[in-house]
Design a protein around this motif. Structure first.
Motif, PDB file in Angstrom:
ATOM      1  N   VAL A  21       0.840  -1.197   0.000  1.00 58.20           N
ATOM      2  CA  VAL A  21       0.000   0.000   0.000  1.00 58.20           C
ATOM      3  C   VAL A  21       0.876   1.250   0.000  1.00 58.20           C
ATOM      4  O   VAL A  21       1.792   1.381   0.814  1.00 58.20           O
ATOM      5  CB  VAL A  21      -0.934   0.007   1.236  1.00 58.20           C
ATOM      6  N   LEU A  22       0.577   2.156  -0.912  1.00 60.41           N
ATOM      7  CA  LEU A  22       1.337   3.395  -1.027  1.00 60.41           C
ATOM      8  C   LEU A  22       0.665   4.482  -0.192  1.00 60.41           C
ATOM      9  O   LEU A  22       0.092   5.432  -0.706  1.00 60.41           O
ATOM     10  CB  LEU A  22       1.454   3.823  -2.487  1.00 60.41           C
ATOM     11  N   SER A  23       0.780   4.334   1.098  1.00 58.80           N
ATOM     12  CA  SER A  23       0.198   5.294   2.036  1.00 58.80           C
ATOM     13  C   SER A  23       1.107   6.508   2.181  1.00 58.80           C
ATOM     14  O   SER A  23       2.212   6.551   1.626  1.00 58.80           O
ATOM     15  CB  SER A  23       0.010   4.634   3.405  1.00 58.80           C
TER      16      SER A  23
ATOM     17  N   LEU B 183       9.991   6.581   1.713  1.00 63.38           N
ATOM     18  CA  LEU B 183      10.735   6.739   0.460  1.00 63.38           C
ATOM     19  C   LEU B 183      11.638   7.973   0.535  1.00 63.38           C
ATOM     20  O   LEU B 183      12.828   7.905   0.214  1.00 63.38           O
ATOM     21  CB  LEU B 183       9.780   6.856  -0.737  1.00 63.38           C
ATOM     22  N   ALA B 184      11.069   9.089   0.989  1.00 55.25           N
ATOM     23  CA  ALA B 184      11.867  10.315   1.092  1.00 55.25           C
ATOM     24  C   ALA B 184      13.012  10.144   2.096  1.00 55.25           C
ATOM     25  O   ALA B 184      14.160  10.492   1.807  1.00 55.25           O
ATOM     26  CB  ALA B 184      10.974  11.489   1.505  1.00 55.25           C
TER      27      ALA B 184
ATOM     28  N   ALA C   7      10.839  -4.473   7.046  1.00 55.05           N
ATOM     29  CA  ALA C   7       9.559  -3.776   7.238  1.00 55.05           C
ATOM     30  C   ALA C   7       8.458  -4.354   6.348  1.00 55.05           C
ATOM     31  O   ALA C   7       7.322  -3.885   6.389  1.00 55.05           O
ATOM     32  CB  ALA C   7       9.727  -2.288   6.961  1.00 55.05           C
ATOM     33  N   GLY C   8       8.798  -5.361   5.541  1.00 60.86           N
ATOM     34  CA  GLY C   8       7.800  -5.989   4.684  1.00 60.86           C
ATOM     35  C   GLY C   8       7.449  -5.171   3.459  1.00 60.86           C
ATOM     36  O   GLY C   8       6.333  -5.254   2.942  1.00 60.86           O
ATOM     37  N   ARG C   9       8.375  -4.382   2.970  1.00 59.63           N
ATOM     38  CA  ARG C   9       8.144  -3.495   1.825  1.00 59.63           C
ATOM     39  C   ARG C   9       9.115  -3.820   0.681  1.00 59.63           C
ATOM     40  O   ARG C   9      10.075  -3.082   0.438  1.00 59.63           O
ATOM     41  CB  ARG C   9       8.306  -2.030   2.233  1.00 59.63           C
ATOM     42  N   PRO C  10       8.886  -4.915  -0.050  1.00 60.39           N
ATOM     43  CA  PRO C  10       9.825  -5.295  -1.117  1.00 60.39           C
ATOM     44  C   PRO C  10       9.909  -4.284  -2.258  1.00 60.39           C
ATOM     45  O   PRO C  10      10.983  -4.076  -2.828  1.00 60.39           O
ATOM     46  CB  PRO C  10       9.289  -6.644  -1.613  1.00 60.39           C
TER      47      PRO C  10
END
Length: 182
Positions: A46-48, A55-56, A128-131
């Motif tokens: 999810v791109l919350s 990302l930043a 963090a579970g963010r592949p």
């Protein structure tokens, strides 16, 4: 020691073009890999707002860490050199007092952040579970390492190069049997 080549990252337009082309190529591969991982992961990431904040942060936080890794590698592989840090034309950089190292050691100094910081960024995102974020941040960091990658490749590609000197604007490739005295 005889100077074979001088690589001025800040002043050599041709070298800057090579670095830019490599950086853009890595960014392109990163984009494709990010989309593939997103598709393979079923689009479940999810791109919350927090994803965008990560990302930043994941793009900015590695910048000083990258330079600290260069500094640690210099201290480890070029004993006695004086390491300092600077900022010019939107670039953070690590510099020494003109340290000279064997080609192999300087290549390790140049590539250490590309390997270590990229792996660390990927590991944190994967934990963090963010592949998708892991691939994106890794690729963006590697794209930012293009100057180091080009300098390392140039040192390795020059068969006469036995030593490399760090300069205020890049590196000098040197030929000779032993390091000069400082």
């Amino acid at each position: 020691m005889q100077k074979i080549a001088d690589m001025d990252v800040l002043g050599d337009v041709g070298l800057q073009r090579r670095v830019l082309r490599l950086s853009l190529a890595i960014a392109g591969v990163t984009l494709v890999a990010t989309v593939l991982v997103g598709v393979l992961a079923g689009g479940g990431e999810v791109l919350s707002v927090w994803w965008w904040v990560c990302l930043a942060a994941g793009c900015l936080a590695p910048l000083p860490v990258h330079e600290l890794v260069h500094g640690a590698a210099f201290k480890l592989l070029c004993p006695g050199c004086r390491v300092s840090f600077g900022f010019q034309d939107s670039f953070l950089y690590t510099k020494t007092d003109g340290a000279v190292a064997t080609r192999g050691r300087m290549v390790v100094v140049l590539l250490a952040p590309a390997a270590l910081v990229t792996a660390a960024v990927a590991a944190v995102a994967l934990i963090a579970g963010r592949p998708v974020l892991a691939v994106l941040l890794s690729g963006l960091h590697l794209a930012g390492c293009a100057g180091d990658l080009v300098m390392a490749a140039s040192a390795l590609a020059e068969p006469r190069c036995t030593h490399v000197r760090d300069t205020d604007v890049g590196i000098e490739l040197l030929e000779g049997a032993r390091a000069p005295r400082s």
